[in-house]
Write a protein that holds these residues in place. Sequence first.
Motif, PDB file in Angstrom:
ATOM      1  N   GLU A 168     -14.410  -1.975  14.253  1.00  0.00           N
ATOM      2  CA  GLU A 168     -14.801  -1.678  12.927  1.00  0.00           C
ATOM      3  C   GLU A 168     -14.299  -2.339  11.770  1.00  0.00           C
ATOM      4  O   GLU A 168     -13.132  -3.027  12.125  1.00  0.00           O
ATOM      5  CB  GLU A 168     -14.687  -0.519  12.707  1.00  0.00           C
ATOM      6  CG  GLU A 168     -14.803   0.613  14.117  1.00  0.00           C
ATOM      7  CD  GLU A 168     -14.883   1.581  13.802  1.00  0.00           C
ATOM      8  OE1 GLU A 168     -14.149   2.896  12.716  1.00  0.00           O
ATOM      9  OE2 GLU A 168     -15.161   2.842  14.617  1.00  0.00           O
ATOM     10  N   LEU A 169     -14.879  -2.601  10.756  1.00  0.00           N
ATOM     11  CA  LEU A 169     -14.656  -2.633   9.547  1.00  0.00           C
ATOM     12  C   LEU A 169     -14.433  -1.757   8.739  1.00  0.00           C
ATOM     13  O   LEU A 169     -14.217  -0.636   8.682  1.00  0.00           O
ATOM     14  CB  LEU A 169     -15.690  -3.762   8.997  1.00  0.00           C
ATOM     15  CG  LEU A 169     -15.889  -5.311   9.579  1.00  0.00           C
ATOM     16  CD1 LEU A 169     -17.243  -5.536   8.757  1.00  0.00           C
ATOM     17  CD2 LEU A 169     -14.827  -6.128  10.097  1.00  0.00           C
ATOM     18  N   GLY A 170     -13.534  -1.935   7.556  1.00  0.00           N
ATOM     19  CA  GLY A 170     -13.761  -0.459   6.140  1.00  0.00           C
ATOM     20  C   GLY A 170     -12.134  -0.160   6.342  1.00  0.00           C
ATOM     21  O   GLY A 170     -11.313  -0.935   6.488  1.00  0.00           O
ATOM     22  N   ARG A 171     -11.761   1.429   6.442  1.00  0.00           N
ATOM     23  CA  ARG A 171     -10.548   1.319   6.076  1.00  0.00           C
ATOM     24  C   ARG A 171     -10.296   1.903   7.783  1.00  0.00           C
ATOM     25  O   ARG A 171      -9.714   2.420   8.347  1.00  0.00           O
ATOM     26  CB  ARG A 171     -10.929   3.281   5.687  1.00  0.00           C
ATOM     27  CG  ARG A 171     -11.226   2.819   4.564  1.00  0.00           C
ATOM     28  CD  ARG A 171     -10.708   2.519   3.124  1.00  0.00           C
ATOM     29  NE  ARG A 171      -9.741   3.095   2.636  1.00  0.00           N
ATOM     30  CZ  ARG A 171      -9.128   4.389   2.256  1.00  0.00           C
ATOM     31  NH1 ARG A 171     -11.234   5.263   1.965  1.00  0.00           N
ATOM     32  NH2 ARG A 171      -8.217   4.662   2.069  1.00  0.00           N
ATOM     33  N   THR A 172      -9.310   0.317   8.009  1.00  0.00           N
ATOM     34  CA  THR A 172      -9.151   0.794   9.770  1.00  0.00           C
ATOM     35  C   THR A 172      -8.157  -1.091   9.136  1.00  0.00           C
ATOM     36  O   THR A 172      -7.819  -1.319   8.817  1.00  0.00           O
ATOM     37  CB  THR A 172      -9.840  -0.138  10.903  1.00  0.00           C
ATOM     38  OG1 THR A 172      -8.835   0.067  11.703  1.00  0.00           O
ATOM     39  CG2 THR A 172     -10.662  -1.135  10.472  1.00  0.00           C
ATOM     40  N   GLY A 173      -6.535  -0.364  10.773  1.00  0.00           N
ATOM     41  CA  GLY A 173      -6.085  -1.298  10.703  1.00  0.00           C
ATOM     42  C   GLY A 173      -4.943  -1.469   9.040  1.00  0.00           C
ATOM     43  O   GLY A 173      -5.299  -0.855   8.499  1.00  0.00           O
ATOM     44  N   ALA A 174      -5.145  -3.143   8.850  1.00  0.00           N
ATOM     45  CA  ALA A 174      -4.311  -3.528   7.802  1.00  0.00           C
ATOM     46  C   ALA A 174      -5.071  -3.329   6.665  1.00  0.00           C
ATOM     47  O   ALA A 174      -5.062  -3.345   4.879  1.00  0.00           O
ATOM     48  CB  ALA A 174      -3.908  -4.941   7.409  1.00  0.00           C
ATOM     49  N   GLY A 175      -5.907  -2.745   6.406  1.00  0.00           N
ATOM     50  CA  GLY A 175      -7.245  -2.227   5.564  1.00  0.00           C
ATOM     51  C   GLY A 175      -8.065  -1.069   4.316  1.00  0.00           C
ATOM     52  O   GLY A 175      -7.735  -0.334   3.688  1.00  0.00           O
ATOM     53  N   THR A 176      -6.413   0.002   5.949  1.00  0.00           N
ATOM     54  CA  THR A 176      -6.777   1.079   5.730  1.00  0.00           C
ATOM     55  C   THR A 176      -6.560   1.561   4.679  1.00  0.00           C
ATOM     56  O   THR A 176      -6.914   3.044   3.919  1.00  0.00           O
ATOM     57  CB  THR A 176      -5.404   2.198   7.440  1.00  0.00           C
ATOM     58  OG1 THR A 176      -6.378   1.543   8.217  1.00  0.00           O
ATOM     59  CG2 THR A 176      -5.906   3.757   6.725  1.00  0.00           C
ATOM     60  N   GLY A 177      -4.885   1.146   3.857  1.00  0.00           N
ATOM     61  CA  GLY A 177      -5.009   2.048   2.212  1.00  0.00           C
ATOM     62  C   GLY A 177      -4.760   1.470   1.351  1.00  0.00           C
ATOM     63  O   GLY A 177      -4.390   1.313   0.313  1.00  0.00           O
ATOM     64  N   ALA A 178      -6.477   0.454   1.802  1.00  0.00           N
ATOM     65  CA  ALA A 178      -5.724  -0.833   0.830  1.00  0.00           C
ATOM     66  C   ALA A 178      -6.463  -0.382  -0.916  1.00  0.00           C
ATOM     67  O   ALA A 178      -8.150   0.672  -0.600  1.00  0.00           O
ATOM     68  CB  ALA A 178      -6.433  -1.982   0.911  1.00  0.00           C
ATOM     69  N   ASP A 182       0.543  -0.951  -0.501  1.00  0.00           N
ATOM     70  CA  ASP A 182      -0.037   0.171   0.257  1.00  0.00           C
ATOM     71  C   ASP A 182       0.775   1.728   0.013  1.00  0.00           C
ATOM     72  O   ASP A 182       0.341   2.400   0.648  1.00  0.00           O
ATOM     73  CB  ASP A 182      -0.855  -0.516   1.079  1.00  0.00           C
ATOM     74  CG  ASP A 182      -0.618   0.155   2.620  1.00  0.00           C
ATOM     75  OD1 ASP A 182       1.169   0.177   2.828  1.00  0.00           O
ATOM     76  OD2 ASP A 182      -0.505  -0.372   3.410  1.00  0.00           O
ATOM     77  N   LEU A 183       2.143   1.396  -0.603  1.00  0.00           N
ATOM     78  CA  LEU A 183       2.891   2.154  -0.979  1.00  0.00           C
ATOM     79  C   LEU A 183       2.948   3.307  -1.884  1.00  0.00           C
ATOM     80  O   LEU A 183       3.454   4.212  -1.667  1.00  0.00           O
ATOM     81  CB  LEU A 183       4.876   1.604  -1.110  1.00  0.00           C
ATOM     82  CG  LEU A 183       4.906   0.698  -0.072  1.00  0.00           C
ATOM     83  CD1 LEU A 183       6.341   0.224  -0.195  1.00  0.00           C
ATOM     84  CD2 LEU A 183       5.140   1.506   2.041  1.00  0.00           C
ATOM     85  N   ILE A 184       1.887   3.638  -2.204  1.00  0.00           N
ATOM     86  CA  ILE A 184       1.309   3.893  -3.634  1.00  0.00           C
ATOM     87  C   ILE A 184      -0.077   4.102  -3.970  1.00  0.00           C
ATOM     88  O   ILE A 184      -1.231   3.853  -4.741  1.00  0.00           O
ATOM     89  CB  ILE A 184       1.487   3.949  -5.405  1.00  0.00           C
ATOM     90  CG1 ILE A 184       1.216   3.074  -5.202  1.00  0.00           C
ATOM     91  CG2 ILE A 184       3.993   3.752  -4.748  1.00  0.00           C
ATOM     92  CD1 ILE A 184       2.047   1.710  -6.950  1.00  0.00           C
ATOM     93  N   ALA A 208       0.504  -3.096  -7.088  1.00  0.00           N
ATOM     94  CA  ALA A 208       0.157  -2.715  -5.694  1.00  0.00           C
ATOM     95  C   ALA A 208      -1.179  -3.519  -5.357  1.00  0.00           C
ATOM     96  O   ALA A 208      -1.966  -3.187  -5.275  1.00  0.00           O
ATOM     97  CB  ALA A 208      -0.408  -0.644  -5.437  1.00  0.00           C
ATOM     98  N   ASN A 209      -0.728  -4.383  -4.936  1.00  0.00           N
ATOM     99  CA  ASN A 209      -1.715  -5.416  -4.557  1.00  0.00           C
ATOM    100  C   ASN A 209      -1.557  -6.774  -3.517  1.00  0.00           C
ATOM    101  O   ASN A 209      -0.877  -6.161  -2.893  1.00  0.00           O
ATOM    102  CB  ASN A 209      -1.760  -6.454  -5.791  1.00  0.00           C
ATOM    103  CG  ASN A 209      -1.834  -5.809  -7.364  1.00  0.00           C
ATOM    104  OD1 ASN A 209      -1.928  -5.060  -7.481  1.00  0.00           O
ATOM    105  ND2 ASN A 209      -0.458  -5.579  -8.165  1.00  0.00           N
ATOM    106  N   THR A 210      -2.307  -7.653  -2.850  1.00  0.00           N
ATOM    107  CA  THR A 210      -2.431  -8.889  -2.425  1.00  0.00           C
ATOM    108  C   THR A 210      -3.234  -8.821  -1.789  1.00  0.00           C
ATOM    109  O   THR A 210      -3.300  -7.518  -0.441  1.00  0.00           O
ATOM    110  CB  THR A 210      -0.638  -8.720  -1.607  1.00  0.00           C
ATOM    111  OG1 THR A 210       0.286  -9.493  -1.849  1.00  0.00           O
ATOM    112  CG2 THR A 210      -1.143 -10.235  -0.725  1.00  0.00           C
TER     113      THR A 210
END
Length: 328
Positions: free
Chosen positions: A144-154, A114-116, A230-232
Motif C-alpha cells: 500500500e501507499l500513503g500512511r504506511t511504513g516510513a510514511g505513517t507519521g510523515a 516524525d516525533l511531534i 521535523a523534516n527529511t
Amino acid sequence: MPQAGPLNLITDVAGLRVGNASDFNIKTGCTVLVADAPFTAGVHVMGGAPGTRETDLLAADKTVEQVDALVLSGGSAFGLDAASGVADALRTQGRGFAVGDQTVPIVPAAILFDLINGGAKDWSENPYKRLGQEALANAAVSFELGRTGAGTGATTATLMGGLGSASVVLPSGHTIGALVAVNALGSATVGASKHFWAAPFEVAQEFGGHGLPTEFPEPHMPPTKLAAHANTTIGIVATDATLTQAQCTRLATAAHDGYARALVPSHTPMDGDLIFAAATGTRPLENPLADTLYLGHAAATVMARAIARAIFAAKALENDPLPVWQAL
C-alpha cells in the motif's frame, strides 16, 4: 508516452520486495526493500540534516559492493534501530556478507523526523527494532501507499505526507522504480491548491490528473514547516540494469532532481534529503553512455511521481496536525 510497470511500484523491478510496518498509536513506522539476492547499491545525500547507518560502505572505493536490504524509517535517531531488527532477521535466514563461519547482513538505513506529529512518543523501550522485523516479515511484491511504513507519521509544510512509489519501463527495456517517504520541509502542492508540482511528469492520472494551476504563488518565500524542525524526505530508486557501485551513486544523484521537481523548497539545511540507488543487475547495458543518461533522467521523473503519489494516497488518522490531500 512513458509506460509505467504493471504495478506502478518499485517492485516492478523483478526480484524486489517491499515490507511495511506501522504503529498507529506512536504514529510512525518503517519500510524495508529486500531482494531475492544481494544487490549493488549507492547513496547520495543533499539535505543538511541526515540520519544514516552504514552509508559509508556504499562508496565506490569500499570493499563490500552489495547489500542485503535497505531501510527507511521514522523515529529520528531512534529509528536507526529498525535496521538492527532487519539485520537480526536476515542473519537467521543465512543472509549476509561471509566472514569466516559468520554472516553479517549489510543493511544501510536512513531516518526521518516524525516525533511531534500527534502520536504517543512515551515508549519505555525503543519500538523500531520490532518494527524493522515486522516490515521484513511483511515484504511482498504488492504494498500500500500513503500512511504506511516510513510514511505513517510523515508531514509536509501544508499536508500530511506518506509513502509513495512509481515505476517506468524505458525503450531500452530497463525498468526503474522509486520508493519514497515524504516528510519534507516544503510542500508537494502548489500553494493552497490541489495541484502537484510534479504534474508535468504524471502518468495516466496516477495522482488525479489535475495538471498545473493557471496561477502560481510568490516564488521566493514558499510555505515551510521550518519552526517545527521535523523534516527529511528519504527514498530509493531501483533498476534491473547492470550497474557498478559508482554508477548507482550517479543514479542516486540524478534522482535528487525528482525531489526538486516535486517539493518546494527541497534540499534545505533542515532536511536530511537522501536517496539510495539499487541495481539488481539482471539486464545489461547495451549502450552504456546513453543508457545511464536515460536511467538517470528516468530516476528523477519517477521519483517526482512517487512523491506526488504519496501525498495523493494519504488518509487521515486521529490527531493529525495537518489535513490530508484528499480533504481538498
